[in-house]
Design a protein around this motif. Sequence first.
Motif, short mmCIF file in Angstrom:
data_model
loop_
_atom_site.label_atom_id
_atom_site.label_comp_id
_atom_site.label_asym_id
_atom_site.label_seq_id
_atom_site.Cartn_x
_atom_site.Cartn_y
_atom_site.Cartn_z
N HIS A 167 0.84 -1.19 0.00
CA HIS A 167 0.00 0.00 0.00
C HIS A 167 0.88 1.25 0.00
CE1 HIS A 167 -3.71 -2.23 0.56
NE2 HIS A 167 -3.09 -2.95 1.49
N ALA A 168 0.54 2.17 -0.85
CA ALA A 168 1.32 3.41 -0.95
C ALA A 168 1.19 4.21 0.34
CB ALA A 168 0.84 4.24 -2.13
N PRO A 169 2.27 4.83 0.79
CA PRO A 169 2.17 5.68 1.99
C PRO A 169 1.33 6.92 1.71
CG PRO A 169 4.33 5.91 0.96
CD PRO A 169 3.63 4.81 0.24
N GLU A 170 0.84 7.53 2.76
CA GLU A 170 0.05 8.74 2.61
C GLU A 170 0.88 9.85 1.96
OE1 GLU A 170 -3.02 9.30 3.06
OE2 GLU A 170 -3.81 7.86 4.51
N ASP A 171 0.30 10.49 0.96
CA ASP A 171 0.94 11.63 0.29
C ASP A 171 0.03 12.84 0.49
OD1 ASP A 171 2.03 13.53 -1.39
OD2 ASP A 171 2.57 12.09 -2.94
N ALA A 195 6.72 9.33 9.34
CA ALA A 195 6.36 8.04 8.75
C ALA A 195 7.48 7.50 7.87
CB ALA A 195 5.07 8.19 7.94
N ALA A 196 8.18 8.40 7.15
CA ALA A 196 9.29 7.97 6.30
C ALA A 196 10.44 7.42 7.13
CB ALA A 196 9.77 9.15 5.44
N ILE A 197 10.62 7.94 8.33
CA ILE A 197 11.69 7.47 9.20
C ILE A 197 11.35 6.10 9.78
CG2 ILE A 197 12.88 7.93 11.39
CD1 ILE A 197 12.56 10.94 10.74
N HIS A 198 10.08 5.86 10.06
CA HIS A 198 9.69 4.63 10.76
C HIS A 198 9.26 3.50 9.84
CE1 HIS A 198 10.03 6.12 14.86
NE2 HIS A 198 9.47 7.24 14.47
N ARG A 199 9.14 3.76 8.53
CA ARG A 199 8.75 2.66 7.64
C ARG A 199 9.92 1.68 7.50
NH1 ARG A 199 8.48 5.41 1.67
NH2 ARG A 199 7.15 6.85 2.82
#
Length: 277
Positions: free
Chosen positions: A203-207, A243-247
């Motif tokens: 699933h694509a992350p929120e943008d 979110a980018a750090i924790h993915r």
Amino acid sequence: NAPARSIEQQNDTFILHTPKGDISAKWLINAAGCYADVISDMAGGEHFEIGWRQGNLLVLDKNVTAKSIMPIYPVPTPTTKGVVVMGTVHGNILIGSTAIMREKGDLSCYAADIEELMRVPQNSCRLLTALIYSQFAGGRAVITDTNDFFIGQSKLQHRLFQAAGIQSPGIASAPAIAEYMVECLRNAGVPLPQNPNFNPIRHAPEDFDIASIEHQDELIQGDPAWGRIVCRCETVPEAEIVAAIHRTPGATSVEGVKRRCRAWNGRCQSGFAKPRR
């Protein structure tokens, strides 16, 4: 962040020595890009030399719309497809790239290259090159004297598989290369059991930038960090950076955040956003 300093072979096992400890593997796939020649030598595979076909490229501001721009290709030469004008998935126009053999690792942008790039769109279409806001450089992995991919099982070291010399079509070719590599591994007798828990859906992350106003409001109501915009040019809020750090795999540097959610990648090139990090 753990480069292979040397590779040792013990009892049909590769031992990769890195600054963060040793890694052991029975099978080794050499997909080391511009350093695949070094890895092949370390692992006892074929000897070849990879050159650095360096290229500069330009990115235009979103004020020059890319929605109506179809990729414009010149007539290719034996060594390059030539400078291409194309729209990116994020709405910019990209002009690139040049192709000159330079020292491996050279990431400099050269005045002559930039001048060449700026001439191309004037011959292809009318673009406001004054709206160029950034330039980048990179290198293609070119096997000297062959100008071709090297994919398959090593003839000198049967536990080594080569995926070397993957030049600029490499991104487009990657899915096919992966499928072919699986076939090579299977034919060599490498056990490839299916993972019953594998989920092929990502699933694509929120943008936040492309979300509807209604969805943006929902995100902010759930977490106020979605309403704190850090990168104004690309409309990237604090929550998206977190979110980018924790993915998985998560960003461990400012550059890593930039590559995942485009923070600091807009027209100001981090001039306003980075001080807030």
